[in-house]
Design an enzyme around this catalytic site. Structure first.
Site, short mmCIF file in Angstrom:
data_model
loop_
_atom_site.label_atom_id
_atom_site.label_comp_id
_atom_site.label_asym_id
_atom_site.label_seq_id
_atom_site.Cartn_x
_atom_site.Cartn_y
_atom_site.Cartn_z
N ASP A 87 20.12 -54.00 13.07
CA ASP A 87 19.85 -54.56 13.81
C ASP A 87 20.75 -55.34 14.48
OD1 ASP A 87 17.32 -53.86 12.44
OD2 ASP A 87 17.10 -55.54 11.15
N LYS A 109 15.81 -56.04 16.93
CA LYS A 109 14.48 -56.77 17.86
C LYS A 109 14.86 -58.18 18.95
CE LYS A 109 10.75 -55.01 14.18
NZ LYS A 109 12.12 -53.88 13.68
N MET A 221 14.35 -67.68 12.46
CA MET A 221 13.31 -67.81 13.24
C MET A 221 12.64 -68.56 14.16
SD MET A 221 12.66 -63.29 12.77
CE MET A 221 12.04 -63.71 11.06
#
Length: 313
Positions: A87, A109, A221
């Protein structure tokens, strides 16, 4: 009983963190041979052809950034698996531990950038395993803490593919420790609640319940939603003077920590061009950061030091 001899082979360079100076220092690090790993855990991630037609997928937590925080089992899997699927949040220092001859896939991402859909990542893992390859699915932090590890495991099980989980240190634990912020502290916080500020469509959070807990609140996040978080928590009853910390690139040589309160924290980080990954910590334990700071970094912004010292008194 005969003495055992283990060979220590020189490996590639990677950056080690010097906690006293907070600087990145290149160091030759010895890679422990497989014989040492076998002594720690006899179950090697290498697939035995006679036992498995398909490969095994290992969901590996890479931790928050410092390669020294990897578990021995995680390092062994990184070095011995046939393929590494990683990731965006896996640090460059940890990626440098992947042998140069390994097959690798970046499925990261990032907001506002090209991202690999989760469904495509699931399909890739299935296809690689069905080709007979052992896969190291490398994720920042811990695979089961906002890492979609459960979703990937469900998909793999539906395809009758063997999965093993190798836990990692999640950001809430690692980054706060490196910032000198205990998640719990007698007299200040008896609990900790982890919250994701990311949602596919609309963020659904019971803000009143969070404010009433009197816990340390850790938001993953959440950098782009800091204004919303501050506004919702204050409207839910959390005092405007509640200390807030934003930890940017925690557990790395580039770590920066910004401390203020619900009212001023957004303006503070705008001035400093804070970027992701960043962790948001809300609660009275943040007031201990100045006193408990041990990992000297590029900069630590205490925006109202006198107020924070009073809070920690």
């Amino acid at each position: 009983m005969a003495n055992s001899t283990y060979s220590i082979m020189p490996n590639k360079q990677f950056h080690m963190l010097d906690g006293r100076k907070g600087l990145s220092k290149k160091s030759h690090v010895a890679a422990i041979s497989s014989s040492v790993f076998d002594g720690v855990n006899n179950k090697k991630p290498k697939r035995e052809e006679s036992q498995h037609k398909a490969g095994t997928v290992f969901l590996v937590g890479a931790g928050p950034g410092d390669p020294d925080l990897l578990t021995i089992k995680a390092l062994r899997c990184i070095q011995q698996a046939d393929v590494v699927v990683y990731d965006r949040l896996v640090s460059a220092d940890i990626l440098s531990l992947i042998p140069s001859d390994k097959e690798t896939y970046n499925v990261g991402k990032a907001k506002g950038a090209h991202s690999v859909p989760q469904s495509d990542t699931n399909t890739l893992l299935v296809e690689l395993a069905k080709c007979g390859k052992d896969v190291c699915r490398l994720k920042g932090g811990d695979a089961f803490v906002f890492g979609r590890g459960g979703e990937e495991m469900q998909t793999l099980h539906q395809e009758d593919i063997q999965v093993e989980v190798i836990p990692g240190i999640t950001a809430a634990s690692g980054c706060t420790s490196y910032a000198g912020i205990p998640l719990t502290h007698r007299g200040l916080s008896q609990g900790c609640t982890l919250v994701t500020a990311h949602a596919e469509k609309e963020l659904s959070v019971n803000w009143k319940a969070l404010a009433a807990l009197d816990h340390t609140l850790v938001f993953y996040m959440g950098l782009s939603k800091l204004s919303l978080i501050s506004e919702e928590l204050s409207q839910a009853g959390l005092p405007l003077t509640t200390p807030v910390a934003v930890i940017e690139k925690g557990c790395t040589a580039d770590q920066r920590v910004f401390i203020s309160d619900l009212v001023t924290i957004e303006d503070a980080i705008k001035r400093e061009a804070v970027v992701s990954p960043s962790l948001i910590v809300v609660g009275r334990v943040v007031s201990l950061a100045k006193e408990l700071d041990w990992f000297i970094t590029q900069t630590t912004e205490h925006l109202d030091i006198e107020q924070l010292e009073k809070l920690s008194a």
